[in-house]
Motif scaffolding. Structure first.
Motif, short mmCIF file in Angstrom:
data_model
loop_
_atom_site.label_atom_id
_atom_site.label_comp_id
_atom_site.label_asym_id
_atom_site.label_seq_id
_atom_site.Cartn_x
_atom_site.Cartn_y
_atom_site.Cartn_z
N ALA A 21 10.44 -12.35 16.31
CA ALA A 21 9.04 -12.46 15.91
C ALA A 21 8.92 -12.02 14.45
CB ALA A 21 8.18 -11.55 16.80
N PRO A 22 7.87 -12.45 13.74
CA PRO A 22 7.70 -12.04 12.34
C PRO A 22 7.60 -10.53 12.20
CG PRO A 22 6.19 -13.82 12.89
CD PRO A 22 6.82 -13.36 14.18
N VAL A 23 8.26 -10.00 11.17
CA VAL A 23 8.24 -8.57 10.88
C VAL A 23 7.95 -8.42 9.39
CG1 VAL A 23 9.59 -6.43 10.83
CG2 VAL A 23 9.95 -8.09 12.67
N SER A 24 7.06 -7.48 9.06
CA SER A 24 6.76 -7.24 7.65
C SER A 24 6.52 -5.76 7.42
CB SER A 24 5.53 -8.04 7.21
OG SER A 24 4.37 -7.56 7.86
N LEU A 25 6.65 -5.36 6.15
CA LEU A 25 6.25 -4.03 5.70
C LEU A 25 5.29 -4.24 4.55
CD1 LEU A 25 9.63 -2.04 5.58
CD2 LEU A 25 7.82 -1.82 7.26
N ASP A 26 4.24 -3.44 4.50
CA ASP A 26 3.29 -3.51 3.40
C ASP A 26 3.72 -2.57 2.30
OD1 ASP A 26 1.75 -5.32 4.81
OD2 ASP A 26 0.38 -3.80 5.59
N LEU A 27 3.68 -3.05 1.08
CA LEU A 27 3.97 -2.25 -0.11
C LEU A 27 2.65 -1.65 -0.56
CD1 LEU A 27 6.50 -1.81 -1.91
CD2 LEU A 27 5.63 -3.66 -3.33
N VAL A 28 2.55 -0.31 -0.55
CA VAL A 28 1.28 0.37 -0.82
C VAL A 28 1.47 1.34 -1.98
CG1 VAL A 28 -0.49 1.89 0.15
CG2 VAL A 28 0.57 0.14 1.58
N SER A 36 2.96 -7.80 0.95
CA SER A 36 3.67 -7.71 2.22
C SER A 36 5.07 -8.23 2.01
CB SER A 36 2.99 -8.54 3.30
OG SER A 36 1.97 -7.82 3.91
N LEU A 37 6.05 -7.48 2.46
CA LEU A 37 7.45 -7.90 2.39
C LEU A 37 7.84 -8.48 3.73
CD1 LEU A 37 8.97 -4.76 0.63
CD2 LEU A 37 7.97 -6.79 -0.42
#
Length: 163
Positions: A21-28, A36-37
């Motif tokens: 499934a799609p996975v992302s990390l937000d750059l904050v 979003s990466l």
């Protein structure tokens, strides 16, 4: 003899799997989501200062050349499992790759420095900090839609992350 393997690219552990499934990390940065990466194409992603050794380059002097890895899957001997039940498929783990300034995880109780080379589960809502860099990565909750911004360049004021 050949040079030491320290300059070689880090290889993910055998237990790492490609996410289904799609996975992302937000750059904050400063409380503002910058990007979003997308982390859905491979079993693992390395973050570090070196473009040659990292999938995402973080040009901050406190970040090591190959600082930390985000790995999909569950270690056979058990990385620290938060028991959050928020992963539909493979859980996400952070591994500090022996960095000088450390990798930190905040799951709501404050920043905790991770032990080197030990997989640590990253539950939804958790924040990741590399060294003294003031840009953090946040694992969004499943209800947060992924960003459609391109995953190639992230132009931030002093800590640029590039793919």
């Amino acid at each position: 003899p050949p040079p030491p393997a320290a300059a070689a690219r880090w290889e993910p552990p055998e237990w790492a799997v490609a996410p289904q499934a799609p996975v992302s990390l937000d750059l904050v940065r400063g409380g503002t989501k910058m990007q979003s990466l997308q982390l859905s194409r491979k079993r693992a992603y390395v973050f570090g200062r070196s473009r040659e050794r990292a999938d995402f380059a973080v040009p901050d002097e406190s970040v090591s050349r190959a600082h930390a890895a985000i790995v999909h899957g569950s270690p056979a001997d058990g990385g620290r499992d938060g028991g959050d039940g928020d992963d539909s498929e493979a859980p996400l783990h952070l591994i500090d790759l022996g960095s000088t300034k450390g990798s930190f995880l905040d799951t709501g109780a404050g920043w905790e420095r991770l032990s080197p080379h030990k997989p640590t589960r990253v539950p939804c809502g958790a924040k990741i900090k590399l060294g003294d860099c003031d840009t953090v990565l946040v694992r969004p909750s499943p209800s947060s839609p992924p960003s459609s911004l391109p995953p190639t360049a992230y132009n931030l004021p002093s800590s640029t992350v590039t793919a």
